[in-house]
Design a protein around this motif. Structure first.
Motif, PDB file in Angstrom:
ATOM      1  N   GLU A  57       0.852  -1.107   0.016  1.00  0.00           N
ATOM      2  CA  GLU A  57       0.094   0.200  -0.027  1.00  0.00           C
ATOM      3  C   GLU A  57       0.654   1.267   0.040  1.00  0.00           C
ATOM      4  N   SER A  58       2.078   1.159   0.628  1.00  0.00           N
ATOM      5  CA  SER A  58       2.699   2.410   0.899  1.00  0.00           C
ATOM      6  C   SER A  58       3.494   2.633  -0.318  1.00  0.00           C
ATOM      7  N   TRP A  59       3.956   1.504  -1.080  1.00  0.00           N
ATOM      8  CA  TRP A  59       4.403   1.497  -2.609  1.00  0.00           C
ATOM      9  C   TRP A  59       3.574   2.190  -3.568  1.00  0.00           C
ATOM     10  N   MET A  60       2.134   1.857  -3.216  1.00  0.00           N
ATOM     11  CA  MET A  60       1.231   2.391  -4.381  1.00  0.00           C
ATOM     12  C   MET A  60       0.947   3.764  -4.155  1.00  0.00           C
ATOM     13  N   ASN A  65       2.024  10.497 -11.202  1.00  0.00           N
ATOM     14  CA  ASN A  65       2.020  10.565 -12.587  1.00  0.00           C
ATOM     15  C   ASN A  65       1.580   9.055 -13.476  1.00  0.00           C
ATOM     16  N   ARG A  66       0.774   8.265 -12.646  1.00  0.00           N
ATOM     17  CA  ARG A  66       0.229   6.964 -13.337  1.00  0.00           C
ATOM     18  C   ARG A  66      -0.932   7.023 -13.903  1.00  0.00           C
ATOM     19  N   ARG A  72      -6.090   1.502 -10.488  1.00  0.00           N
ATOM     20  CA  ARG A  72      -7.354   0.796 -10.241  1.00  0.00           C
ATOM     21  C   ARG A  72      -6.864  -0.585 -10.122  1.00  0.00           C
ATOM     22  N   TRP A  73      -6.066  -1.135 -10.913  1.00  0.00           N
ATOM     23  CA  TRP A  73      -5.637  -2.608 -11.151  1.00  0.00           C
ATOM     24  C   TRP A  73      -4.994  -3.057 -10.054  1.00  0.00           C
ATOM     25  N   LEU A  74      -3.760  -1.927  -9.747  1.00  0.00           N
ATOM     26  CA  LEU A  74      -2.991  -2.385  -8.544  1.00  0.00           C
ATOM     27  C   LEU A  74      -4.043  -2.433  -7.230  1.00  0.00           C
ATOM     28  N   LEU A  75      -4.875  -1.788  -7.228  1.00  0.00           N
ATOM     29  CA  LEU A  75      -5.691  -1.596  -6.054  1.00  0.00           C
ATOM     30  C   LEU A  75      -6.599  -2.928  -6.000  1.00  0.00           C
ATOM     31  N   VAL A  76      -6.859  -3.516  -7.102  1.00  0.00           N
ATOM     32  CA  VAL A  76      -7.744  -4.828  -7.199  1.00  0.00           C
ATOM     33  C   VAL A  76      -6.878  -5.909  -6.885  1.00  0.00           C
ATOM     34  N   LEU A  77      -5.562  -5.987  -7.003  1.00  0.00           N
ATOM     35  CA  LEU A  77      -4.528  -6.832  -6.660  1.00  0.00           C
ATOM     36  C   LEU A  77      -4.276  -6.896  -5.325  1.00  0.00           C
ATOM     37  N   HIS A  78      -4.241  -5.625  -4.689  1.00  0.00           N
ATOM     38  CA  HIS A  78      -4.164  -5.388  -3.020  1.00  0.00           C
ATOM     39  C   HIS A  78      -5.217  -6.273  -2.451  1.00  0.00           C
ATOM     40  N   LYS A  79      -6.421  -5.978  -3.131  1.00  0.00           N
ATOM     41  CA  LYS A  79      -7.751  -6.249  -2.166  1.00  0.00           C
ATOM     42  C   LYS A  79      -7.373  -8.118  -2.296  1.00  0.00           C
TER      43      LYS A  79
END
Length: 446
Positions: A57-60, A65-66, A72-79
């Motif tokens: 989460e801290s890395w995200m 500038n992404r 959104r997909w990084l958040l999906v993988l985090h969940k």
């Protein structure tokens, strides 16, 4: 009724016995250690999730500038991090058992659970394309249950059980399986119809050769055809007899027709508005005290946005039966009138010339439709004039352009010494009268 109950009990008993047999097979002594490995992988996945989750989460949060779709997909993988670690660790255990034991039965439970976990992972990731949260949850749970039944070989037993949950009226038989199939097939067809409708609507709205009214009419007609076809094809695909449905819908339609007269009237009025092009998106209209531009044409109402940001939903019937002022029906040219007065000592010829020149110097006032100024009367204290000018963008507002013209007149009259009079009153004291003044009120300081 007794036959239906017996059929249901038989289907339930068959499904329950199949479930019990599957459970006994999973709990064989030779497979208990595989179940222990599955539990160990789950605990490992949970612990790693607790450790990796905050770091991920801290890395995200540090990404700048992404594009939004990447975040959104990084958040999906985090969940789904726990499920990812769980499935990965299970497949790693399957590889270790395959290298250690030659017989597939020694890793049957591991392969089964790893396959189901992987299927769940892909289902949850793929379901993110569904915008509606409730529908997304329904799809996730439905496909997850189907994956479990399919890979555990319980699908046939579950199908027989749902088919046994049926209600029969003569030759008509309605089972839970038929209802479920109808919902799935109809849902897929409606989703496909929505995708086709959205894509086609965007292309139609970008086609400048089609008028806005015909664009909306074409889109509405296409949506009715696609959604109606999807609904009836979905029912027909699972074996529903549409003949009885047609008779039933006719009877219901007669009953509802009297109670839904306003709704039907608005629907028909909406079609008439789209066909006769009396109003269209972008037109500036006045209806009663409502003044604004048409934002969209709906099946039941017209959305009108005013200059102060309010959005009025006006029923289509009101536009058909009421008096509507369309400021941009045939063209966008609008003539505005403002009134003013000057003193009797000012030259009216000069006043008219200055007023026209002042109006021509204001932005949005059209030059090829030159402003004109006329005397309209002699008032008590002023010579009254009317100044007429044209604009082409009524959507930008009428009050503001009137204010700008008035301000230009003020500056021009001030520069040329032309006065704008106001009523004055004279008080005369007649001979023999006495003028009395009242003493000022005493104050605390006095």
């Amino acid at each position: 009724m007794e036959t239906e109950i017996q059929s249901f009990l038989a289907a339930f008993e068959s499904f329950l016995s199949t479930m019990l047999q599957f459970g006994r097979n999973m709990l064989l002594p030779s497979r208990l250690y595989q179940v222990a490995v599955v539990l160990g992988c789950f605990v490992l996945a949970w612990l790693l999730r607790m450790w990796l989750g905050p770091k991920y989460e801290s890395w995200m949060r540090g990404l700048d500038n992404r594009p939004k779709w990447q975040l959104r997909w990084l958040l999906v993988l985090h969940k789904r991090l726990t499920l990812i670690i769980f499935a990965t660790s299970l497949w790693a255990a399957v590889g270790v058992f395959a290298a250690t034991y030659q017989f597939p039965s020694r890793r049957y439970v591991l392969v089964l659970v790893a396959t189901i976990a992987t299927a769940w992972l892909f289902i949850r990731i793929a379901a993110q394309i569904i915008r509606n949260r409730f529908l997304r949850r329904v799809v996730i749970w439905g496909l997850s249950i189907y994956a479990v039944l399919y890979y555990t070989a319980l699908l046939q037993a579950a199908t027989s059980f749902l088919d046994g949950l049926a209600i029969e009226f003569g030759d008509f038989r309605l089972s839970a399986l038929a209802i479920l199939k109808a919902l799935v097939v109809t849902g897929l067809l409606l989703a496909a119809a929505r995708a086709v409708s959205s894509t086609s609507a965007r292309r139609i709205r970008t086609n400048e050769d089609i008028s806005p009214s015909m664009q909306e009419l074409s889109i509405k007609f296409m949506q009715v055809v696609l959604y109606g076809a999807a609904f009836f094809i979905g029912l027909k695909a699972v074996g529903f007899d549409l003949t009885g449905l047609a008779v039933l819908s006719g009877a219901i339609g007669v009953g509802l027709g009297f109670g839904l007269q306003k709704v039907v009237s608005n629907l028909v009025s909406g079609i008439i508005i789209l066909m006769d092009k009396s109003v269209k998106p972008g037109d500036v209209i006045s209806l009663g005290e409502t003044f604004g531009w048409i934002n969209s044409l709906g099946a039941r109402y017209v959305s009108v946005v005013t200059r102060d940001g309010k959005e009025y939903l006006i029923p289509n019937e009101d536009l058909i039966t009421g008096q509507v002022v369309n400021w941009s029906h045939s063209n966008d040219y609008v003539r505005l009138d403002i009134f003013f007065g000057t003193a009797y000592g000012d030259d009216p010829h000069l006043v008219r010339k200055i007023a026209v020149e002042a109006a021509q110097g204001v932005n949005r006032v059209l030059g090829f439709k030159a402003p004109v100024c006329h005397i309209v009367g002699f008032g008590d204290s002023s010579v009254d004039y009317i100044l007429r000018f044209w604009i082409k963008d009524p959507t930008e507002g009428l009050t503001n352009i009137r204010g700008n013209v008035y301000l230009a007149l003020w500056d021009a009259f001030h520069a040329h010494g032309i006065s704008i009079p106001f009523p004055q009153r004279e008080v005369k004291v007649l001979p023999g009268s006495e003028l009395q003044t009242s003493a000022p009120l005493a104050t605390d300081e006095g």
